[in-house]
Design a protein around this motif. Structure first.
Motif, PDB file in Angstrom:
ATOM      1  N   UNK A 270       1.069  -1.257  -0.121  1.00 26.32           N
ATOM      2  CA  UNK A 270      -0.163   0.200  -0.199  1.00 26.32           C
ATOM      3  C   UNK A 270       0.697   1.300  -0.043  1.00 26.32           C
ATOM      4  N   UNK A 271       1.891   1.283   0.694  1.00 25.01           N
ATOM      5  CA  UNK A 271       2.746   2.293   0.791  1.00 25.01           C
ATOM      6  C   UNK A 271       3.320   2.678  -0.474  1.00 25.01           C
ATOM      7  N   UNK A 272       3.832   1.730  -1.179  1.00 29.70           N
ATOM      8  CA  UNK A 272       4.366   1.611  -2.594  1.00 29.70           C
ATOM      9  C   UNK A 272       3.538   2.268  -3.701  1.00 29.70           C
ATOM     10  N   UNK A 273       2.113   1.665  -3.447  1.00 28.49           N
ATOM     11  CA  UNK A 273       1.218   2.317  -4.334  1.00 28.49           C
ATOM     12  C   UNK A 273       0.903   3.713  -4.246  1.00 28.49           C
ATOM     13  N   UNK A 274       0.547   3.942  -3.064  1.00 24.84           N
ATOM     14  CA  UNK A 274       0.434   5.432  -2.801  1.00 24.84           C
ATOM     15  C   UNK A 274       1.539   6.383  -3.385  1.00 24.84           C
ATOM     16  N   UNK A 275       2.784   6.054  -3.108  1.00 17.18           N
ATOM     17  CA  UNK A 275       3.909   6.696  -3.650  1.00 17.18           C
ATOM     18  C   UNK A 275       4.100   6.988  -5.124  1.00 17.18           C
ATOM     19  N   UNK A 276       3.703   5.746  -5.665  1.00 12.06           N
ATOM     20  CA  UNK A 276       3.770   5.910  -7.184  1.00 12.06           C
ATOM     21  C   UNK A 276       2.370   6.446  -7.635  1.00 12.06           C
ATOM     22  N   UNK A 277       1.288   6.681  -6.976  1.00 10.21           N
ATOM     23  CA  UNK A 277       0.209   7.806  -7.186  1.00 10.21           C
ATOM     24  C   UNK A 277       0.592   9.099  -7.211  1.00 10.21           C
ATOM     25  N   UNK A 278       1.642   9.480  -6.023  1.00  7.88           N
ATOM     26  CA  UNK A 278       2.375  10.807  -5.778  1.00  7.88           C
ATOM     27  C   UNK A 278       2.950  11.085  -6.884  1.00  7.88           C
ATOM     28  N   UNK A 279       3.728  10.026  -7.509  1.00 10.55           N
ATOM     29  CA  UNK A 279       4.649  10.406  -8.704  1.00 10.55           C
ATOM     30  C   UNK A 279       3.952  10.761  -9.847  1.00 10.55           C
ATOM     31  N   UNK A 280       2.646   9.945 -10.154  1.00  9.29           N
ATOM     32  CA  UNK A 280       1.721  10.356 -11.431  1.00  9.29           C
ATOM     33  C   UNK A 280       1.363  11.729 -11.142  1.00  9.29           C
ATOM     34  N   UNK A 281       0.935  12.202  -9.986  1.00 13.58           N
ATOM     35  CA  UNK A 281       0.269  13.287  -9.718  1.00 13.58           C
ATOM     36  C   UNK A 281       1.150  14.500 -10.280  1.00 13.58           C
ATOM     37  N   UNK A 282       2.294  14.096  -9.588  1.00 12.89           N
ATOM     38  CA  UNK A 282       3.294  15.194 -10.062  1.00 12.89           C
ATOM     39  C   UNK A 282       3.535  15.581 -11.439  1.00 12.89           C
ATOM     40  N   UNK A 283       3.763  14.145 -12.155  1.00 11.28           N
ATOM     41  CA  UNK A 283       4.160  14.312 -13.673  1.00 11.28           C
ATOM     42  C   UNK A 283       2.739  14.977 -14.156  1.00 11.28           C
TER      43      UNK A 283
END
Length: 490
Positions: A270-283
């Protein structure tokens, strides 16, 4: 001949809160000098005056008073500079004879004066994890760190910064873990600093940063206790400043600004999933509006035929080119953000919701913008809020504008040129002398397990590479596995 200290101190009596008083004791007198707005008057009467006046025996020497008082921080001094420094930090200067060239500096600073009673985090909220945050009192913040990291390896080095303010500044690190080079670099930059008044650690960060012309923050600032503790155990240096509820740490990397403490309170998947969501949001936040401008200006043939019709229909009544249309909405969003951040919480929430809905609907009906762009800009604004650190969110908001202008000039090529400039700038950045985009450059595959994603704790036993810690291992994974195997075998 040395000057009369009592007369020298009298020169500062222009300030109404500067007070000099004489306490008669039998055939002698005690001369007290202090700033009444800085000291604790309760402690002055209870711990100093009561012990001086009550004794029946005769007091003749300063060391007799020093032994009599139930106060730890007492210093005998005759240096005018040290005395003035003590007075401005809440000490009482005590003389038995104004013609003598020395006296006692008795620390009676009111530690509760002007400080918050509650230390909840205000700007870095998370659902899971502790809510303990720092306050404006340096001693309280040091106590919080000392309580959280119960180890003798935690070292505090106090310095005085600011030619006028003489602000108490502390360098915190873990001995045996933090690289001494980073400690020396931070200490030297603070000692070499020539500035009049240091209000806050954010100002201190700008003064000691490696590159003052970069829009990217090169020190991580936080008001959360758990985030600063995590930085310290990874080998970073923390800088605390009196009067500031935030603490800055370094050397840090770009990925540290995208990591939330909440990631470590969730299962690693779950931590990795939300972190990847964060990267996508920034891009998405950086590129969405610039891609819209480039596509409608130069690359409209790339738009699918099913989507081309709705776009043409939504832009039928818009008299502006895509560049002006996008800039109009982006600047409107920024105005709403700035206005909301300067207003009380309840008013700012109402302004953001009502203002966004009314202005967006009115702009579409007036033909100033299209429905599709309004959705893209709204999602882009939401995506920028996914970052856990406010300063990197400001950087993302800023980077959109040069990319929008480059997209209007050269289309997709302009976006690529802008991204290359950003990447080249990131490659040159350093934080406290260390590369800014580790582990990508220089490439360190071992550190990818706790940067791009949040791996299982069995894979993150080594500390992050950026601070180059002396001790690279945090814990032993094999030992933990053995304990689990023994339990299962039983």
């Amino acid at each position: 001949m040395l000057p009369d200290l009592h007369k020298e101190l009298s020169k500062f009596s222009k300030s109404d809160d500067f007070q000099q008083t004489t306490i008669p004791i039998k055939d002698k007198a005690i001369h007290l000098t202090f700033y009444k707005t800085l000291i604790s008057h309760e402690q002055l009467h209870h711990d100093l005056l009561s012990f001086i006046v009550i004794p029946t025996f005769e007091i003749n020497q300063l060391h007799e008073i020093k032994a009599l008082l139930p106060i730890e921080e007492i210093e005998v001094s005759s240096n005018l500079e040290d005395i003035l420094k003590g007075l401005t930090h809440g000490s009482v200067f005590l003389q038995m004879d104004p013609h003598l060239h020395e006296g006692l500096l008795v620390n009676m600073a009111d530690l509760k004066l002007g400080h918050r009673d509650h230390n909840d985090t205000q700007n870095e909220y998370s659902v899971l994890g502790p809510k303990v945050g720092f306050v404006e009192c340096l001693d309280t913040n040091m106590s919080l760190l000392r309580t959280g990291l119960v180890t003798e390896k935690l070292i505090f080095e106090e310095l005085s910064v600011g030619s006028i303010s003489k602000t108490r500044t502390v360098i915190a690190y873990l001995e045996g873990i933090t690289n001494p080079q980073h400690v020396n670099t931070a200490r030297q930059r603070l000692l070499d600093l020539d500035f009049d008044v240091v209000f806050e650690t954010s100002l201190l960060e700008l003064l000691i940063t490696d590159n003052s012309n970069s829009p990217f923050p090169l020190f991580l600032s936080s008001e959360r206790l758990d985030r600063i503790m995590y930085a310290l155990i990874n080998g970073e240096v923390a800088i605390l400043c009196d009067g500031s509820p935030t603490i800055i740490t370094g050397p840090t990397s770009l990925f540290s600004f995208l990591i939330s403490p909440e990631d470590y309170y969730l299962p690693w998947i779950m931590g990795s999933f939300f972190r990847l969501i964060r990267y996508f949001g920034i891009a998405f936040s950086i590129l969405a509006t610039s891609i819209y401008v480039a596509t409608l200006t130069y690359h409209y043939t790339l738009i699918p035929r099913d989507l081309l019709g709705p776009i043409i229909e939504s832009r039928t009544n818009v008299p502006f080119p895509p560049l002006l249309e996008v800039l109009f909405l982006e600047i409107t969003i920024e105005l709403l953000r700035e206005a909301g951040s300067r207003l009380p919480t309840k008013v700012s929430q109402t302004l953001g919701i009502v203002g966004g809905i009314i202005l967006g609907q009115a702009a579409v009906q007036a033909g100033l913008t299209s429905n599709i762009l309004l959705i893209i800009v709204s999602l882009s604004a939401l995506a920028s809020f996914t970052t856990p650190i406010f300063k990197i969110s400001n950087t993302i908001r800023f980077l959109r504008f040069p990319l929008i202008i480059l997209a209007s000039l050269w289309g997709g090529l302009g976006i690529m040129i802008g991204l290359m400039f950003i990447l080249g700038h990131l490659l040159r950045l350093k934080s406290l002398g260390s590369p800014y985009i580790v582990p990508l450059f220089p490439f360190r595959h071992n550190s990818l397990s706790d940067s791009l994603i949040r791996s299982s704790f069995t894979l993150t036993s080594k500390r992050f590479f950026t601070p180059r810690p002396v001790s690279k291992h945090r814990y032993t994974v094999q030992k933990n596995k053995d304990i689990g195997d023994d339990y299962n075998n039983e």
